[in-house]
Scaffold this active site. Sequence first.
Site, PDB file in Angstrom:
ATOM      1  N   GLU A 196       0.806  -1.215   0.084  1.00 15.82           N
ATOM      2  CA  GLU A 196       0.042   0.072   0.124  1.00 15.82           C
ATOM      3  C   GLU A 196       0.860   1.331  -0.017  1.00 15.82           C
ATOM      4  OE1 GLU A 196      -3.300   0.091   2.818  1.00 15.82           O
ATOM      5  OE2 GLU A 196      -4.295  -1.630   1.509  1.00 15.82           O
ATOM      6  N   GLU A 385      -5.463  -8.199  -0.293  1.00 17.89           N
ATOM      7  CA  GLU A 385      -6.249  -8.022   0.948  1.00 17.89           C
ATOM      8  C   GLU A 385      -7.648  -7.902   0.147  1.00 17.89           C
ATOM      9  OE1 GLU A 385      -5.097  -5.242   3.624  1.00 17.89           O
ATOM     10  OE2 GLU A 385      -2.959  -5.750   3.264  1.00 17.89           O
TER      11      GLU A 385
HETATM   12  C1  NOJ Z   1      -4.820  -2.556   4.244  1.00 17.53           C
HETATM   13  C2  NOJ Z   1      -3.605  -2.661   4.965  1.00 17.53           C
HETATM   14  O1  NOJ Z   1      -2.816  -3.148   4.529  1.00 17.53           O
HETATM   15  C3  NOJ Z   1      -3.760  -3.398   6.309  1.00 17.53           C
HETATM   16  O2  NOJ Z   1      -2.481  -3.132   7.112  1.00 17.53           O
HETATM   17  C4  NOJ Z   1      -4.970  -3.007   7.225  1.00 17.53           C
HETATM   18  O3  NOJ Z   1      -5.158  -3.486   8.498  1.00 17.53           O
HETATM   19  C5  NOJ Z   1      -6.288  -3.109   6.326  1.00 17.53           C
HETATM   20  N1  NOJ Z   1      -5.963  -2.550   5.244  1.00 17.53           N
HETATM   21  C6  NOJ Z   1      -7.368  -2.743   6.970  1.00 17.53           C
HETATM   22  O4  NOJ Z   1      -7.449  -1.185   7.147  1.00 17.53           O
END
Ligand code: NOJ
Length: 478
Positions: A196, A385
């Site tokens: 990210e 994710e």
């Molecule tokens: C993206 C992130 O990579 C992760 O670390 C986070 O917990 C989740 N989104 C949920 O916000």
Amino acid sequence: MTNYSRREIGKVLGAATALAAGGAGSAVAEAATLDLGFPQGFKWGCATAAYQIEGAAKEDGRGATNWDIFSHTPGKVANGDTGDVACDSYHRYAEDTQLLKRLGVSTYRMSLAWSRIFPEGRGKPNQKGVDHYNKVVDNLLENGIDPYITMFHWDLPAALPGGWQNRDTAYAFADYAGYMAGKLSDRVKNFMTVNELRCFTDLSHLQGIHAPGLKLPPAGVNQVRHHGVLAHGLAVQAIRAHAKPGIQVGLADNTTMRVPVIETAEHIEAAKKAIREDNAMFLTAIMEGKYLDSYLQGEGAAAPKVQSGDMAIISSPLDFVALNIYTPDYVRADPSSPKGYTVLPHLPQSPRMASPWLYVGPEVMYWGVRYVSELWGPKTLYISENGCSADDPLTAGRVDDSDRVMYLRNYLTHLHRAAAEGYPIKGYFLWSLMDNFEWADGYTKRFGIHYVDFATQKRIPKLSAAWYKEMIRQNRVV
Ligand code: NOJ
């Protein structure tokens, strides 16, 4: 390519079209047989990240990170929560492997804590850190689970001067990533460089809500972004240089996703243009090897300072692109705007999950995969994710999180559409295996399909875990 036959694709699309057309008797009968099965060999997994689950913040030589400092600064994280203990997975990793095994997943996405390996960010490696990840990886493999390793999921060694504002950090990152690829690639076949980009650059250096909590002027932010994509590119090269042959390298990006508000040609084109432009400093630069003129002109004197050769490094060829997909913005074509599109604001009553930013828009799974495929043609795509926060009351020992099941079922139905249309989507990692440290929200937001009682460290499968297990067993949306 997926393993669908042309006939199967035709059947699915035919049924969907018939349904959309209003469903005469025969269309309804056809739709009843609509098959939400995924291609054979589709990889189902779960995802976590080191700082969010490991704890053991001072053990076995681990160096301090930006998140240790930030979370220990009063007022930065909800309730003053820290990752000091988190899910204690540093000690309980074998138990967590069994959670994965019971679900029936074939893959697990986890990250390495850079500061366990290089406590100062660079220099002399710490063998105890390497030993730890060797044990975790071996334990996963012994249980038939294939690890996908993220090299950087935001926990930056605090000793690196200037952090991401300093170009040298990108080189230190590549050295560490290459070193660990050398250590693990006899067993680990898939590596992701960074997680990210927008979060560890903008949330951390523009909005100031993530470590190190800065609010830099535009030139500073753009330079941090540039160092982020440069770090990614350098790490791709370093991983390839040090790993055994046959590994796959990519990144996990939360590309800002746009969905056409109406599925017609003009809106579809508008949303596609929006994705390319609105990610100009991140995935667009990585996939195209240049910053778009519109981005450079828009930033003017604040545009990043780019050294000769940087863009070639940044756009080093990838084996896959992985997307963290949670929430979309809807876009409409807008001939009156200079860009040709307008991003529609969410409405007060637009549905959301427990995190205020998490607007529900399941179509984003389809459009995310389709647009990234059409714009840049990656060989392979993963969803690295997807998941949601929910309030998850524990009642008589159970968590019946029907809201999370609803969310997941809808998102995966739209991912199915992408697979059925032949886009190269090969796997999905659910965020998250268990409740964990949700950054600035501390432990107040639960994303897990296993409930974690943080007082006892007991893990309790939620109803969504049972749902995911059944879905994996049937390899179809259930
Ligand atoms: C993206 C992130 O990579 C992760 O670390 C986070 O917990 C989740 N989104 C949920 O916000």
